[in-house]
Design a protein around this motif. Structure first.
Motif, PDB file in Angstrom:
ATOM      1  N   ASP A   1      -3.267  12.830   2.145  1.00  0.00           N
ATOM      2  CA  ASP A   1      -3.862  11.596   1.625  1.00  0.00           C
ATOM      3  C   ASP A   1      -2.888  10.436   1.723  1.00  0.00           C
ATOM      4  O   ASP A   1      -3.284   9.312   2.036  1.00  0.00           O
ATOM      5  CB  ASP A   1      -4.271  11.796   0.152  1.00  0.00           C
ATOM      6  CG  ASP A   1      -5.439  12.747   0.035  1.00  0.00           C
ATOM      7  OD1 ASP A   1      -5.675  13.244  -1.080  1.00  0.00           O
ATOM      8  OD2 ASP A   1      -6.098  12.986   1.064  1.00  0.00           O
TER       9      ASP A   1
ATOM     10  N   LYS B   1      -3.717   6.922   3.743  1.00  0.00           N
ATOM     11  CA  LYS B   1      -3.737   5.572   3.166  1.00  0.00           C
ATOM     12  C   LYS B   1      -2.783   4.648   3.907  1.00  0.00           C
ATOM     13  O   LYS B   1      -3.105   3.516   4.234  1.00  0.00           O
ATOM     14  CB  LYS B   1      -3.333   5.626   1.685  1.00  0.00           C
ATOM     15  CG  LYS B   1      -4.351   6.263   0.806  1.00  0.00           C
ATOM     16  CD  LYS B   1      -4.221   5.748  -0.621  1.00  0.00           C
ATOM     17  CE  LYS B   1      -4.906   6.695  -1.566  1.00  0.00           C
ATOM     18  NZ  LYS B   1      -4.004   7.759  -2.035  1.00  0.00           N
TER      19      LYS B   1
ATOM     20  N   ALA C   1       0.842  -1.206   0.000  1.00  0.00           N
ATOM     21  CA  ALA C   1       0.000   0.000   0.000  1.00  0.00           C
ATOM     22  C   ALA C   1       0.870   1.245   0.000  1.00  0.00           C
ATOM     23  O   ALA C   1       0.573   2.228  -0.673  1.00  0.00           O
ATOM     24  CB  ALA C   1      -0.913  -0.012   1.210  1.00  0.00           C
TER      25      ALA C   1
ATOM     26  N   SER D   1       0.704   4.271  -2.683  1.00  0.00           N
ATOM     27  CA  SER D   1       0.397   5.639  -2.277  1.00  0.00           C
ATOM     28  C   SER D   1       1.576   6.557  -2.560  1.00  0.00           C
ATOM     29  O   SER D   1       1.399   7.733  -2.908  1.00  0.00           O
ATOM     30  CB  SER D   1       0.038   5.687  -0.789  1.00  0.00           C
ATOM     31  OG  SER D   1       1.161   5.335  -0.014  1.00  0.00           O
TER      32      SER D   1
END
Lengths: 575, 445
Positions: A526, A530, A320, A324
């Motif tokens: 953001d 995430k 992840a 990101s």
């Protein structure tokens, strides 16, 4: 120097206070956080949209002209000034062979419901034409041609590189939108025709107004270099270099020049470099995480039970992070690095603009000086003429030929002088006079020719020569007076237009910087969000690994899982 | 904000169970109770923990400082309810040499147990300074903790002169000295393979290898990430400076840009803080787990060797027995044609030519061989027992090791995840805070 404020062509609101210099224009930042919004306008700066639009609109956007335009020159014009937030989009970049031997990329431009296609070189010609047509305006930059660095890395394939093309697409779009939002440039029909899909750009380049552009912009009126009715006196203007010093410079513009230099240095130096470095580093960081995620995945396959699950989930958190971070790097590139690059280019554009104004100023001063010189010359000539007449009158019936060359000379000497120098009397030659030499600037071609002809006309009749000289000088003076008038006009126009455009540019820059900073903060936020979610999931999985039996049989209250380091003991009772 | 004082030797403390946990501890009832583990994989090899022994290594002190004999001593303390300890909070000061001594003893006495290794005396990779640095001591603490996780080790006590902290009993079959040792020494061949490989141990070996590969790869990649993060820390610092410079130029928005620059600075600081407090300790733990796994692998190797010993010995025995049988056969009149092969047949012929006194010498030889065979049979039996016992122990040990491994990884990954969560929460807060500040910039386009 006269004041230039009263002819500000951008002054739509009379209450706008002209700023001191472009660098010190005060922008009010103490406004309450919710400025009065015009609800019908969708403002890109307030929406968290993935596509950041430049130039930013900023909160409440005023209508372009307080009175709506009614005399549109074409359909594009109408669309651009329709009052809505029109945005020009470059929807695609296609490879094509049309009309060329080698394939090239053509960009598809959408304006309202019109579509046109242009390749990069056509954007270049549009821009250079606008620069010549509007020497007093700031024409926005287009993405640069290949840099040496790109070539070094890509070796010839640079043109086809997808990221290159995407970046060009974005920056060309921004270019068009900046033009569309400019109060003067948005009305330029050449620009409209560029957006018109049915027009051949080649034709546009070879027809007026572009075809009417003079070779040397400095010898044409500032407000419209293609003006065919421009006074021929323009050709009399000198052609100075930008480095020519001013006797009486305008402090405002001196400040602007200094500021622009500092800005240019800061932006293309520390700012651009560190931005590029950071974006690159994030890309590498993302790559590391991709590899690590894969490694952890493989690792988890060799383990069993809850440990395997924990390692797998950790690997997923790492994955992840990879995704990101890739997004973060991309957004930083688009919403921070590219605008910084654009503004670095703006600095050199403004430098050139200020150089143009400087040249106009020099023209004015040079013309002034030439005029001074000619007037003095005339004065001398007329003085001589007057003296001559006085003597004539005094001497009575003497022939005009045997007039003394200078009133101080002895009659006897002068007789022999007249004998020896048949063409005795010549008007004082304007050339060799050392006091006047400074006024002879290198660019004064026409005036040089004029005085040379004067020399040449050393005919036997000095009186006629002098009279010719006087009338010629009077002619030159009148021409120079015209030229001075034009130069003054141009200077006034240039200075005020440039000042106004600098102010507009400054306001736009503040809006853009605001947009960039917000975008950067949001991108980072953001990214954090995430990654936080992914790691929280991983932590939950890790917690599911059963504890080691060797632990303290402590009482009920479980210790909070804080960030302090723990031993492998917990307070769970192993019994 | 974080400070760099954490590197200072004097201020090192361990947020380990020492203080708070001890305060909470209620002594358990009764000595030596047995507790079974409520896991669903309890098999015959699952170890039984007889209590708890939680250890900690703290408080490094320089002793005899400024002299040439200076060394560091650590406070080794424990909480336990095991019966063999006289007090439930034993503690003593020990130095590195003492750890080495303890380890050597454990290795000698418990060959089938995976004794965790000690950190090297001068580990250059992870040391930032001298050998008194915090990371160094952290690793020692970990090694010591490993030891306490081993139930056989902690459940058994031997005499330890003087301090009486850990007393480790002897346990397990002692390898008998003498002939076996000699023969094993001769037969031990680093390259020979076990003849009848046990699948369980093959699997185990493979598992260990893969585990180590995973650790090595993770360590390498995570180190790369760490270095990249350090670079980013510098980058964001430079960005903050550049933004501040821009703020000076743009006099209308100097204030908001300064705030923005501060946020960038904060972010840079958070990155650095996370590297120091989360990533670096994690990498150290990862590495020590790797060395622990090496120790495990060594035990497996040892087990293989024991089996090898046994097999080689058996082979030897059968060789000698066959020889004896052949002789017996000859003596009893059966000619040497009973499938003893060309070699012995030739030997017979040579003997016959030499004119060896057949029967008497043969009988003598046979008697000698009988003795030898008897010895060998004992040795083989012992070797067999040793090998079997070792194998059993190894199987048990694997479970212990597996437990230890899981617990370690749980702690490692848990702490790392905690650190990441803390970082992202703090960073998110910073970025959230700056957005309204920038939005307040008044724009007039």
């Amino acid at each position: 120097m006269e004041a230039f404020d009263d002819e500000n062509p951008f002054d739509t609101e009379s209450d706008r206070i002209p700023s001191e210099t472009s660098s010190t224009s005060k922008v009010d930042i103490s406004e309450p956080p919710s400025p009065p919004f015009n609800p019908s306008r969708q403002l890109s700066s307030e929406i968290t949209s993935p596509e950041r639009t430049f130039p930013s609109q900023g909160p409440p956007r005023q209508p372009q002209r307080s009175n709506f335009k009614s005399d549109f020159c074409c359909a594009r014009d109408r669309i651009l000034h329709s009052g809505d937030d029109v945005e020009i989009l470059i929807t695609d970049a296609q490879k094509t062979n049309l009309g060329a031997t080698t394939p090239y990329i053509t960009y598809v431009i959408q304006t309202g419901n019109t579509e046109s296609r242009h390749r990069y070189s056509e954007f270049e010609s549009l821009r250079s034409s606008l620069v010549k047509l509007y020497p007093t305006l700031i024409i926005p930059p287009i993405p640069s041609k290949q840099t040496l660095g790109d070539y070094a890395v890509k070796q010839g394939k640079a043109k086809e590189d997808a990221t290159m093309i995407a970046r060009r697409k974005r920056m060309l779009q921004t270019f068009l939108n900046r033009l569309a939002r400019h109060p003067i440039l948005s009305n330029e029909h050449v620009f409209h025709r560029f957006l018109d899909g049915e027009v051949s750009w080649h034709e546009v380049l070879n027809s007026p107004p572009i075809s009417l552009l003079p070779k040397n912009i400095l010898k044409a009126p500032s407000h419209d270099p293609t003006d065919q009715e421009a006074s021929p006196a323009y050709t009399a203007l000198p052609n100075p270099s930008a480095a020519h010093p001013l006797r009486n410079p305008d402090q405002r513009f001196l400040d602007s020049e200094a500021f622009t230099n500092k800005f240019a240095v800061h932006l293309s130096g520390p700012m651009e470099k560190v931005t590029r470095r950071t974006v690159k580093r994030w890309s590498e960081y993302a790559q590391d995480h991709a590899e690590l995620g894969a490694a952890l995945n493989g690792f988890s396959l060799n383990e069993t039970g809850s440990l395997s699950g924990a390692i797998e989930k950790t690997g997923q958190a790492v994955d992840a992070t990879y995704m990101s971070t890739t997004k973060l790097a991309q957004e930083l590139e688009q919403n921070w690095a590219e605008p910084i690059n654009e503004y670095a280019q703006f600095s050199s554009i403004i430098k050139k603009l200020l150089a143009y104004r400087h040249q106009k100023h020099v023209q004015y001063e040079m013309t002034q000086d030439a005029l001074e010189a000619k007037r003095e010359q005339l004065e001398e000539l007329e003085k001589s003429e007057h003296e001559a007449r006085r003597l004539e009158a005094a001497l009575g019936g003497r022939s005009a030929v045997s007039l003394p060359s200078s009133p101080d000379q002895e009659p006897t000497e002068e007789e022999s002088n007249i004998q020896t120098h048949s063409a005795s009397y010549v008007p004082p030659h304007p050339g060799p006079n050392p006091a006047r030499r400074n006024a002879r600037a290198p660019g004064m071609g026409f005036l040089n020719a004029l005085s040379y002809t004067l020399h040449g006309m050393m005919d036997v009749d000095p009186e006629t020569a002098r009279r010719n000289g006087i009338s010629k000088t009077k002619e030159t003076i009148s021409q120079l007076e015209d030229a001075l008038h034009l130069a003054a006009q141009d200077l006034k126009y240039s200075s005020s237009t440039i000042q106004a455009d600098l102010d507009r540019f400054q306001r736009q820059k503040v809006a853009d910087i605001r947009e960039m900073a917000i975008s950067m903060a949001q991108s980072h936020r953001d990214w954090c969000k995430k990654n936080l979610e992914a790691w929280e999931e991983a932590k939950r999985e890790v917690d599911m690994i059963p504890d080691h039996p060797n632990k303290l049989p402590s009482p009920s209250a479980p210790q909070p899982s804080t960030s302090t380091r723990r031993d492998s003991t917990t307070t769970l009772n192993g019994r | 904000m974080l400070n760099d004082d954490e590197d200072v030797f004097d201020s090192v403390t361990w947020e380990s169970p020492t203080a708070p946990v001890y305060a909470d501890h209620t002594p358990s009832t009764g000595p030596g109770y047995r507790q079974s583990i409520d896991s669903n994989e309890s098999g015959p090899h699952d170890p039984k923990w007889e209590g708890h022994l939680i250890t900690a290594v703290t408080d490094p002190q320089k002793e005899l400082a400024e002299t040439k004999d200076a060394y560091v001593s650590y406070l080794v303390s424990a909480k336990t309810n095991l019966p063999m300890f006289s007090t439930s909070n034993p503690s003593a000061r020990r130095r590195f040499q003492d750890f080495v001594f303890l380890r050597e003893h454990l290795v000698k006495d418990f060959p089938a147990c995976v004794v965790p290794p000690l950190p090297g005396k001068h580990r250059l990779e992870y040391l930032t300074g001298d050998r008194f640095s915090p990371e160094f001591m952290e690793r020692r603490r970990l090694e010591y903790v490993h030891t306490s996780l081993e139930p056989p080790l902690s459940n058994n006590v031997t005499g330890n002169a003087g301090a009486g902290l850990l007393r480790v009993l002897r346990m397990g079959p002692e390898p008998s000295p003498g002939i076996v040792d000699n023969i094993t020494d001769t037969l031990l061949n680093a390259f020979s393979r076990v003849r009848k490989p046990d699948e369980r141990f093959l699997d185990m070996r493979e598992g260990v290898d893969k585990f180590e590969d995973g650790l090595v790869l993770s360590e390498r990649l995570w180190t790369r990430v760490r270095n990249r993060t350090t670079d980013l820390t510098a980058d964001y610092h430079d960005m903050a400076v550049a933004v501040q410079g821009l703020g000076f130029l743009e006099s209308g928005i100097t204030d908001p840009l300064n705030h923005f620059s501060n946020t960038l600075l904060e972010f840079s600081a958070l990155l650095r803080h996370t590297t120091q407090t989360t990533t670096d300790p994690f990498l150290i733990q990862l590495h020590s787990l790797l060395t622990y796994s090496h120790a495990n692998r060594a035990v497996l190797k040892l087990r293989d060797q024991k089996q090898l010993d046994f097999e080689e010995l058996s082979d030897y025995l059968s060789g000698v027995s066959a020889e004896r049988d052949r002789l017996a056969a000859i003596i009893n009149g059966h000619a040497g044609s009973s499938g003893l092969g060309l070699g012995s047949y030739l030997k017979d012929r040579v003997d016959a030519i030499r004119g060896a006194d057949d029967d008497r010498s043969r009988v003598e030889k046979m008697k000698k061989l009988d003795v030898k065979i008897k010895e060998l049979q004992d040795a083989v039996t012992t070797a067999h027992e040793t090998s079997d016992a070792f194998s059993d122990e190894t199987l048990r040990e694997q479970h212990v090791f597996q437990r230890a491994k899981e617990a370690e990884m749980k702690e490692m990954l848990g702490n790392f995840a905690d650190g990441q969560i803390e970082f992202y929460k703090a960073a998110m807060e910073e970025w959230d805070r700056i957005i309204p500040v920038i939005q307040r910039i008044h724009v007039d386009v």
